[in-house]
Design an enzyme around this catalytic site. Structure first.
Site, PDB file in Angstrom:
ATOM      1  N   GLU A 103      -3.545  -9.636   3.706  1.00  0.00           N
ATOM      2  CA  GLU A 103      -4.355  -9.317   4.891  1.00  0.00           C
ATOM      3  C   GLU A 103      -5.491 -10.321   5.119  1.00  0.00           C
ATOM      4  O   GLU A 103      -5.818 -10.643   6.255  1.00  0.00           O
ATOM      5  CB  GLU A 103      -4.955  -7.907   4.742  1.00  0.00           C
ATOM      6  CG  GLU A 103      -3.979  -6.772   4.977  1.00  0.00           C
ATOM      7  CD  GLU A 103      -3.198  -6.389   3.723  1.00  0.00           C
ATOM      8  OE1 GLU A 103      -2.585  -5.307   3.721  1.00  0.00           O
ATOM      9  OE2 GLU A 103      -3.164  -7.168   2.750  1.00  0.00           O
ATOM     10  N   GLU A 131       0.844  -1.214   0.000  1.00  0.00           N
ATOM     11  CA  GLU A 131       0.000   0.000   0.000  1.00  0.00           C
ATOM     12  C   GLU A 131       0.879   1.265   0.000  1.00  0.00           C
ATOM     13  O   GLU A 131       0.547   2.244  -0.669  1.00  0.00           O
ATOM     14  CB  GLU A 131      -0.950  -0.037   1.197  1.00  0.00           C
ATOM     15  CG  GLU A 131      -2.037  -1.116   1.046  1.00  0.00           C
ATOM     16  CD  GLU A 131      -2.877  -1.286   2.280  1.00  0.00           C
ATOM     17  OE1 GLU A 131      -4.105  -1.068   2.172  1.00  0.00           O
ATOM     18  OE2 GLU A 131      -2.322  -1.614   3.350  1.00  0.00           O
TER      19      GLU A 131
END
Ligand code: T1G
Length: 685
Positions: free
Chosen positions: A124, A104
């Protein structure tokens, strides 16, 4: 020394992170990155920024140890937005694994350069959450919805080359010159009038906007694999928001979904699994400087299903294997099956033909024990019989060189008793592989009373080399996994005599998340395993079924009736057989609730797990969880039997065990440790 340092070079600001072991994006790293971006924006000499990491990897994500603690700013979304909004273009220089929050951060950068060996991913979902720093909104805008769904919902990383192909990486660097190539790249782009911002891209999501069916199709296609997990559906919803909502609203949606998941039981369980897998490889009581025994050549005794599978683990890891059988025919059959397994893997594109030949080239079949003499490790995988195993270990002891490790693949038997027939019990260890041994990740390393620290440490290190998740178990009948399984199997047999239907028992366990119930498993393995017509005496339901030619899937009927596609359905005949048997045994049949089935089958397992801990046959409760997750398909989103018991509440487990005490039979005892922890309001983990 700050974890983030900056240095100016030729009009560039080089921002370096040094936060071993994996540059996790803890508070200090986030604060350091934010300060660096502000420094660059405020320095007119700086024309561009390069973000890079020291050590073995680029940022491997948010610091998972911070989860559940009060948040300290700046938050990762703030840092990523700051990077993207930077007035100076920012280049991410990626090596190792850019994962989760790490990717990210890279998506917040305007450009990404990576070495070919790098891996990029958003794992995740494997922690029961979803990317929470804009990843679900920025990634689809860069690579399109198809690839974004694949990466986010599976959590599987992709290689840098693939990432370059789909536009996630702008340039591949030379494997040994990442910093230099990143600086060249940064200088090149510094002069550009404008720089791409992932959050502003829309070209790659327009197609999905016109075809929202893509989300349903993806859900259907992956339904089986994602069964029971909450996070995957939330991941799909977040990516859908990227297509249907303006960026700012999509990010809000992502945050809402993230916060709900991160506070949930499944994420707590999956985070427990993450750290438990890493803890399992630590052996508490052996000195860190214990020497490792070099393993250059492996011997395997027995070319049957287990021997063949075990051999493949070492061949695939590049270790030469000498495999021994008593007869040529059995040897040829075993070697043939190994080759067929490899060729099947290659036909699925998971191996090249060259790799198949390389692995097969490391295999030496033999009929002579002498060919095992210079092995560093020999693993016996012969018939599960104490006398046979003792005979084999005695022979190996007389032939194999000193200092070699002699291992037994027994699933139940007393490793100390086996070791005692040798002159070197310190070199004997149990290496309990699970079938199919080339597939199943779990390895129970059974530590004998005399097993040396070197043999133990070497076995643990070797398990990593052959990509197994290893857990140390003490010597007891069935070690950790099978010892607990026995409790469940016994109750399964008992409860059907009281009126529970085999298919209801299986349904309750599969609804709980286990891949299969005990009766489905029995039919698959064959009810006549260890049964003989001559000695059969209708003493168990299983014997009666075998006597009635109901021997499982292979005979088209067992506890279930099977159609031509081996789909099982409840059987009236079996219901009658069980009722008849129960009546003969003086058992009254009654309605048994799903809750009672669950408690009767799973609580005794937890109790046995507590006894295993009490007796020191497992180092820690989380090891027991890792055994069940990797050896028996226990649902990861519950964390394993011991973590699940903590979630249920140990007092409730104790109360449940007391409630069903009579059903557990005269020898049953509630573990002292379990009772103590329950009374003190404690947990196992
Ligand atoms: N946080 C904290 N500790 C970590 C960590 C992390 N992200 N990753 C690894 N460690 C520790 C690990 O516990 C071990 O400690 C040591 O580092 C070495 O790890 C907002 C919220 C990177 C592929 O899920 O997959 O970002 O046991 O033994 O085999 O969207 O670690 O030595 O004390 O595994 O070489 C997403 C997790 C986080 C990646 C390296 N990221 N890490 O494997 O070493 S969520 C991940 C890994 C997130 C944002 C969200 C692997 C690895 P110890 P290791 P390895």
């Amino acid at each position: 020394m700050s974890v983030i340092t900056t240095r100016k070079e030729d009009g560039l600001l080089i921002v370096s992170s040094n936060n071993p072991p994996v540059n996790a994006l803890g508070q200090a790293v986030r604060a350091g990155l934010a300060a660096a971006i502000k420094e660059a924006s405020g320095d007119s000499e700086v024309r561009a920024v390069v973000i890079r990491c020291e050590g073995r990897t680029f940022f491997a994500g948010a610091d998972i140890t911070e989860f559940g603690k009060p948040p300290v700013g700046p938050s990762l979304p703030e840092v990523v937005d700051l990077i993207e909004a930077s007035t100076k273009p920012v280049v991410a220089a990626i090596h190792g694994t850019a994962l989760g929050g790490g990717l990210e951060v890279a998506l917040g950068c305007h450009y990404r350069i990576a070495v070919p060996s790098a891996k990029l991913g958003l794992p995740e979902v494997k922690l029961g959450i979803l990317p929470g720093a804009g990843g679900t909104q920025r990634l689809p805008r860069i690579v399109g919805v198809g690839d974004a769904l694949q990466m986010i919902v599976t959590g599987d990383p992709i290689g840098a080359k693939k990432a370059a192909d789909i536009g996630l990486v702008d340039r591949l660097a030379d494997e040994s010159a990442l910093d230099a190539d990143a600086i060249v790249f940064a200088k090149e782009i510094a002069g550009k009038a404008s720089h791409p911002k992932s959050s502003e891209r829309a070209d790659k999501i327009s197609e999905a906007a016109a075809n929202p069916q893509v989300f349903e199709d993806f859900k259907q296609k992956n339904a089986k694999r994602l069964r029971g997990f909450e996070a995957p559906a939330a991941c799909i919803e977040a990516v859908r928001a990227a297509v249907e909502l303006p960026y700012a609203d999509g990010v809000k949606k992502e945050r809402t979904l993230f916060m709900k998941l991160v506070m949930g039981d499944q994420s707590k369980a999956l985070r427990h699994v993450f750290f438990s897998e890493r803890a399992a490889s630590k052996i508490d009581d052996i000195p860190a400087d214990t020497a490792l025994i070099p393993i250059k050549k492996v011997g395997v005794l027995g070319a049957g299903t287990m021997g063949g599978g075990i051999s493949m683990n070492f061949l695939s890891a590049g270790l030469p294997v000498t495999i021994l059988e008593r007869e040529q025919e059995a040897l040829d059959r075993g070697v043939g099956i190994i080759r067929k397994n490899y060729e099947r893997t290659a036909s699925r594109g998971k191996m090249t033909d060259v790799q198949v030949e390389k692995a097969m080239g490391l295999l030496t079949p033999t009929l002579s024990y002498d060919d095992l003499a210079d092995c560093d490790l020999v693993i016996e995988a012969v018939f599960e019989n104490m006398d046979v195993k003792k005979e084999v270990l005695k022979t190996l002891d007389s032939i194999v060189k000193d200092g070699a490790i002699l291992a037994t693949n027994t699933s139940y038997l007393d490793v100390d008793e086996i070791a005692a027939v040798t002159k070197r019990p310190e070199s004997v260890i149990g290496l309990h592989f699970f079938s199919p041994a080339n597939i199943m990740r779990l390895l129970e390393i059974v530590r004998g009373d005399k097993t040396s620290a070197s043999v133990l440490k070497t076995s643990m290190a070797l398990s990593k080399q052959i990509k197994k998740v290893a857990v140390v178990a003490g010597v007891c009948h069935g070690f950790i996994g099978n010892r607990m399984l026995r409790q469940r199997q016994d109750q399964a047999q008992a409860i059907i005599l009281e009126g529970a239907k085999p298919w209801d028992v299986d349904r309750v366990l599969t609804e709980f998340g286990l891949p299969m119930g005990p009766f489905q498993m029995a039919d698959l393995a064959g009810l006549d395993l260890g049964w003989s017509k001559e000695t059969s005496s209708s003493s168990t339901v299983r014997e009666v079924l075998c006597e009635r030619d109901r021997r499982g899937q292979k005979t088209g009927k067992g506890f279930y009736d099977y159609d031509e596609n081996r789909r099982g359905s409840p059987s009236e005949e079996v219901e009658e057989i069980i009722a008849e048997f129960a009546a003969k045994s003086g058992k009254e049949q009654r309605d048994v609730s799903d809750q009672e089935i669950l408690e009767r089958l799973l609580y005794p397992m937890v109790n046995e797990g507590a006894k295993i801990l009490e007796e020191g046959k497992a180092q820690r409760a989380s090891d027991i969880d890792i055994v069940w997750l990797n050896g028996y398909g226990w649902p990861a989103y519950t964390g394993g039997p011991m973590f699940w018991a903590d979630t249920v509440g140990l007092q409730s487990i104790v109360d449940g065990l007391k409630k069903h005490e009579t059903a557990f039979g005269s020898g049953f005892e509630i573990s002292k440790l379990l009772k103590e922890k329950a009374a003190n309001g404690e947990t196992f983990n």
